[in-house]
Design an enzyme around this catalytic site. Structure first.
Site, PDB file in Angstrom:
ATOM      1  N   ASP A  44     -10.598  -8.530  -6.423  1.00 43.34           N
ATOM      2  CA  ASP A  44     -10.554  -8.306  -5.121  1.00 43.34           C
ATOM      3  C   ASP A  44      -8.690  -7.461  -5.307  1.00 43.34           C
ATOM      4  OD1 ASP A  44     -12.480  -9.268  -3.712  1.00 43.34           O
ATOM      5  OD2 ASP A  44     -11.032 -11.232  -3.457  1.00 43.34           O
ATOM      6  N   ASP A 144       9.211 -22.997   3.640  1.00 40.77           N
ATOM      7  CA  ASP A 144       8.661 -22.692   2.769  1.00 40.77           C
ATOM      8  C   ASP A 144       8.921 -21.598   3.024  1.00 40.77           C
ATOM      9  OD1 ASP A 144       9.069 -24.546   0.900  1.00 40.77           O
ATOM     10  OD2 ASP A 144       7.502 -24.695   0.253  1.00 40.77           O
TER      11      ASP A 144
END
EC number: 2.7.1.23
Length: 255
Positions: A44, A144
Site C-alpha cells: 500500500d 494525542d
C-alpha cells in the site's frame, strides 16, 4: 476494459526482484506518460507514493501486492495479470485537500488519499478547537491528536484509532480523535464529504503539533483545514472478484 499500453513501477531495492523480473519478461511495457494503466508492484505504501507522484496524469492504477497487508492492492497472479486488468472494476477515490499554517505564518497545501492527521509533537497532549463548515463544534479537544479519513482510508489509521469503517460510496468522512482525554467519551463524528473541517491548535508554544497528509508531514502548525476535493479523482483498478467495496465490507466483520 481494453488496455494496450501499460507501465510498470516497482521498488528497485525490493526483496521480491526475482518475481518482478518474471513479470517484466512476460509483458511489454511503455513509458509512464504513454500508459493507459500504471501497474505498481509492492504494498500500500508503494502504491500511495506513486499515486501522489503520478495522479496528475489521470491514468488508472492497478496495484499488485508483494507487501504485507495490501488493502489497496490485488493478489499476485503473474500469468493472468493482463486478463485481470482487462476484466477489472474501477473505484474512484476523491482525495482530501489539506491546508496548514505553521507558527511562522507559512501556508502549505497537500493531498491525502487515506487521511489527514494532526498529532502532538511532545509528551504533552495536544489541545485544539474544531469547526465544521464555519461553526464551532468543540471548543477544546485534549488528545494525542485527531484525523479525518476518506472511505478508502477509514480501514487504515482511522480503524486503529477506533474509528468506524465507511462504505466506499457513502459520500462521508470520518472525524476521529486519537486517544481522547477530554471529552473522554467522545469517539468522533461522521460528516458529509462536502464538509469543511478546521482545527485550531491551542497553546502552540507549550503544546506543539504536527500534521500529515498521508506521508507528507508539516511541523509546528497553528491551524489545519481539511475538505474533500473532486478536482483530482484517482482511479484504482481491482479484480472483479476482489473489489475494494468487498474488502471494506469484509473488514467490518473482522475479515
Amino acid at each position: 476494459m481494453n488496455i494496450n499500453k501499460i507501465a510498470l513501477i516497482y521498488n528497485h531495492n525490493s526483496k521480491h526482484l526475482a518475481i518482478i523480473e518474471e513479470i517484466k519478461k512476460l509483458y511489454n511495457y511503455c513509458k509512464i506518460e504513454e500508459a493507459e494503466v500504471i501497474i505498481v508492484i509492492g504494498g500500500d505504501g508503494e502504491l500511495l507514493h506513486n499515486i501522489h507522484r503520478y495522479m496528475h496524469l489521470n491514468i488508472p492504477f492497478y496495484g499488485v501486492n508483494l507487501g504485507s497487508l495490501g488493502f489497496l492492492m490485488n493478489p499476485l497472479d503473474t500469468k493472468k495479470l493482463l486478463q485481470n486488468i482487462h476484466e477489472s472494476t474501477v473505484s474512484i477515490l476523491n482525495p482530501l485537500l489539506m491546508q496548514v499554517e505553521d507558527t511562522s505564518g507559512q501556508i502549505y497545501t497537500a493531498l491525502a488519499i487515506n487521511e489527514v492527521s494532526i498529532f502532538r509533537k511532545t509528551n504533552q497532549a495536544a489541545k485544539f478547537r474544531i469547526e465544521v463548515n464555519g461553526i464551532e463544534r468543540m471548543s477544546e479537544l485534549v488528545a494525542d491528536g485527531a484525523l479525518v479519513a476518506t472511505p478508502a482510508g477509514s480501514s487504515a489509521y482511522n480503524l486503529s484509532a477506533s474509528g468506524p469503517i465507511l462504505p466506499l460510496e457513502s459520500n462521508m468522512l470520518c472525524l476521529t480523535p486519537i486517544c481522547s482525554f477530554r471529552p473522554r467519551r467522545w469517539h468522533g463524528a461522521l460528516l458529509l464529504a462536502s464538509a469543511t473541517i478546521k482545527f485550531e491548535i491551542l497553546n502552540t508554544n507549550k503544546r506543539p503539533v504536527n500534521a500529515t497528509a498521508d506521508f507528507q508531514e508539516f511541523n509546528n502548525i497553528t491551524n489545519v483545514t481539511v475538505k474533500s476535493t473532486k478536482d483530482k479523482p484517482v482511479k484504482l483498478l481491482f479484480n472483479k472478484n476482489h473489489t475494494l467495496e468487498d474488502r471494506i465490507i469484509k473488514e467490518q466483520f473482522g475479515g
